[in-house]
Write a protein that holds these residues in place. Structure first.
Motif, PDB file in Angstrom:
ATOM      1  N   ALA A  52       0.838  -1.217   0.000  1.00  0.00           N
ATOM      2  CA  ALA A  52       0.000   0.000   0.000  1.00  0.00           C
ATOM      3  C   ALA A  52       0.861   1.251   0.000  1.00  0.00           C
ATOM      4  O   ALA A  52       0.557   2.225  -0.689  1.00  0.00           O
ATOM      5  CB  ALA A  52      -0.920  -0.012   1.210  1.00  0.00           C
ATOM      6  N   SER A  53       1.962   1.238   0.751  1.00  0.00           N
ATOM      7  CA  SER A  53       2.870   2.388   0.769  1.00  0.00           C
ATOM      8  C   SER A  53       3.494   2.595  -0.596  1.00  0.00           C
ATOM      9  O   SER A  53       3.643   3.727  -1.060  1.00  0.00           O
ATOM     10  CB  SER A  53       3.974   2.181   1.813  1.00  0.00           C
ATOM     11  OG  SER A  53       3.419   2.101   3.091  1.00  0.00           O
ATOM     12  N   LEU A  54       3.877   1.504  -1.255  1.00  0.00           N
ATOM     13  CA  LEU A  54       4.462   1.610  -2.590  1.00  0.00           C
ATOM     14  C   LEU A  54       3.451   2.146  -3.596  1.00  0.00           C
ATOM     15  O   LEU A  54       3.796   2.960  -4.452  1.00  0.00           O
ATOM     16  CB  LEU A  54       4.992   0.250  -3.043  1.00  0.00           C
ATOM     17  CG  LEU A  54       6.230  -0.255  -2.306  1.00  0.00           C
ATOM     18  CD1 LEU A  54       6.534  -1.693  -2.720  1.00  0.00           C
ATOM     19  CD2 LEU A  54       7.414   0.646  -2.547  1.00  0.00           C
ATOM     20  N   ILE A  55       2.217   1.711  -3.493  1.00  0.00           N
ATOM     21  CA  ILE A  55       1.163   2.215  -4.386  1.00  0.00           C
ATOM     22  C   ILE A  55       0.983   3.715  -4.184  1.00  0.00           C
ATOM     23  O   ILE A  55       0.919   4.485  -5.142  1.00  0.00           O
ATOM     24  CB  ILE A  55      -0.168   1.473  -4.148  1.00  0.00           C
ATOM     25  CG1 ILE A  55      -0.061   0.031  -4.612  1.00  0.00           C
ATOM     26  CG2 ILE A  55      -1.332   2.179  -4.827  1.00  0.00           C
ATOM     27  CD1 ILE A  55       0.123  -0.140  -6.103  1.00  0.00           C
ATOM     28  N   ALA A 101       3.122   5.882  -2.921  1.00  0.00           N
ATOM     29  CA  ALA A 101       4.314   6.591  -3.394  1.00  0.00           C
ATOM     30  C   ALA A 101       4.343   6.628  -4.917  1.00  0.00           C
ATOM     31  O   ALA A 101       4.666   7.670  -5.513  1.00  0.00           O
ATOM     32  CB  ALA A 101       5.569   5.917  -2.852  1.00  0.00           C
ATOM     33  N   SER A 102       3.991   5.538  -5.556  1.00  0.00           N
ATOM     34  CA  SER A 102       3.952   5.493  -7.020  1.00  0.00           C
ATOM     35  C   SER A 102       2.937   6.479  -7.569  1.00  0.00           C
ATOM     36  O   SER A 102       3.186   7.146  -8.571  1.00  0.00           O
ATOM     37  CB  SER A 102       3.594   4.086  -7.505  1.00  0.00           C
ATOM     38  OG  SER A 102       4.567   3.172  -7.103  1.00  0.00           O
ATOM     39  N   ALA A 103       1.801   6.568  -6.908  1.00  0.00           N
ATOM     40  CA  ALA A 103       0.773   7.506  -7.357  1.00  0.00           C
ATOM     41  C   ALA A 103       1.293   8.935  -7.317  1.00  0.00           C
ATOM     42  O   ALA A 103       1.033   9.726  -8.215  1.00  0.00           O
ATOM     43  CB  ALA A 103      -0.474   7.369  -6.481  1.00  0.00           C
ATOM     44  N   PHE A 118      -4.311  12.168  -4.944  1.00  0.00           N
ATOM     45  CA  PHE A 118      -4.409  11.447  -3.681  1.00  0.00           C
ATOM     46  C   PHE A 118      -5.642  10.552  -3.667  1.00  0.00           C
ATOM     47  O   PHE A 118      -5.654   9.541  -3.016  1.00  0.00           O
ATOM     48  CB  PHE A 118      -4.486  12.426  -2.505  1.00  0.00           C
ATOM     49  CG  PHE A 118      -3.165  13.010  -2.138  1.00  0.00           C
ATOM     50  CD1 PHE A 118      -3.016  14.375  -2.010  1.00  0.00           C
ATOM     51  CD2 PHE A 118      -2.057  12.203  -1.904  1.00  0.00           C
ATOM     52  CE1 PHE A 118      -1.799  14.928  -1.660  1.00  0.00           C
ATOM     53  CE2 PHE A 118      -0.844  12.743  -1.556  1.00  0.00           C
ATOM     54  CZ  PHE A 118      -0.704  14.114  -1.440  1.00  0.00           C
ATOM     55  N   SER A 119      -6.659  10.938  -4.399  1.00  0.00           N
ATOM     56  CA  SER A 119      -7.873  10.145  -4.371  1.00  0.00           C
ATOM     57  C   SER A 119      -7.627   8.724  -4.875  1.00  0.00           C
ATOM     58  O   SER A 119      -8.244   7.784  -4.392  1.00  0.00           O
ATOM     59  CB  SER A 119      -8.993  10.811  -5.163  1.00  0.00           C
ATOM     60  OG  SER A 119      -8.632  10.931  -6.520  1.00  0.00           O
ATOM     61  N   HIS A 120      -6.709   8.562  -5.807  1.00  0.00           N
ATOM     62  CA  HIS A 120      -6.374   7.210  -6.271  1.00  0.00           C
ATOM     63  C   HIS A 120      -5.713   6.416  -5.148  1.00  0.00           C
ATOM     64  O   HIS A 120      -6.069   5.262  -4.901  1.00  0.00           O
ATOM     65  CB  HIS A 120      -5.465   7.261  -7.496  1.00  0.00           C
ATOM     66  CG  HIS A 120      -5.051   5.914  -7.985  1.00  0.00           C
ATOM     67  ND1 HIS A 120      -5.931   5.057  -8.603  1.00  0.00           N
ATOM     68  CD2 HIS A 120      -3.868   5.267  -7.909  1.00  0.00           C
ATOM     69  CE1 HIS A 120      -5.297   3.939  -8.899  1.00  0.00           C
ATOM     70  NE2 HIS A 120      -4.051   4.038  -8.491  1.00  0.00           N
ATOM     71  N   ALA A 121      -4.762   7.034  -4.466  1.00  0.00           N
ATOM     72  CA  ALA A 121      -4.096   6.363  -3.345  1.00  0.00           C
ATOM     73  C   ALA A 121      -5.109   6.072  -2.236  1.00  0.00           C
ATOM     74  O   ALA A 121      -5.089   4.990  -1.635  1.00  0.00           O
ATOM     75  CB  ALA A 121      -2.950   7.217  -2.819  1.00  0.00           C
ATOM     76  N   ASP A 122      -5.998   7.036  -1.974  1.00  0.00           N
ATOM     77  CA  ASP A 122      -7.035   6.824  -0.963  1.00  0.00           C
ATOM     78  C   ASP A 122      -7.940   5.663  -1.359  1.00  0.00           C
ATOM     79  O   ASP A 122      -8.358   4.877  -0.508  1.00  0.00           O
ATOM     80  CB  ASP A 122      -7.875   8.082  -0.763  1.00  0.00           C
ATOM     81  CG  ASP A 122      -7.104   9.193  -0.056  1.00  0.00           C
ATOM     82  OD1 ASP A 122      -6.058   8.900   0.559  1.00  0.00           O
ATOM     83  OD2 ASP A 122      -7.563  10.343  -0.134  1.00  0.00           O
TER      84      ASP A 122
END
Length: 133
Positions: free
Chosen positions: A14-17, A19-21, A28-32
């Motif tokens: 999840a952290s990598l996702i 950071a990649s985003a 941020f909405s994608h990471a959220d």
């Protein structure tokens, strides 16, 4: 038997996702959304047996629809413990995190029993999902 999660459900993933985003300019909405998706899985494993996501339906526990920011013991048609009614809590992110980690410590005398989730990343996932309800 201990539940096994795939690499895709690990805190590191999840952290990598997230950071990649940020690196590729995603919002941020994608990471959220990624955090929330993982939170939905954890909710299903830890919360759904007693709590509904439907605001019109309480189960063994109260509906968790709209829980973030809501006053504790305020869902209609649910019989809360006297301890919860007297708690004066509002379900802020900090209070929800404390509840998820050790509900009996936060509200002594509560009737809710559950396995505490002490992992901060898993708490983050569940909070992200609860915000969507």
């Amino acid at each position: 038997m201990k539940a096994m999660f795939t690499v895709a459900s690990s805190p590191l993933f999840a952290s990598l996702i997230a950071a990649s985003a940020l690196l590729v300019g995603a919002t941020f909405s994608h990471a959220d959304a990624m955090l929330s998706a993982q939170g939905k899985v954890l909710f299903a494993h830890n919360c759904h047996a007693c709590h509904s996501e439907d605001s019109a339906r309480n189960t063994f526990g109260p509906s968790l629809s709209g829980v973030v920011g809501r006053k504790a013991a305020s869902v209609p048609r649910f019989a809360y413990s006297d301890a919860m009614k007297a708690s004066g809590l509002v379900w802020s992110e900090d209070n929800l995190r404390m509840w998820i980690a050790d509900n009996v410590k936060l509200v002594p005398g509560t009737r809710m029993r559950h396995v505490a989730i002490s992992d901060k990343a898993e708490q983050d996932y569940i909070l992200a999902y609860l915000k969507t309800l």
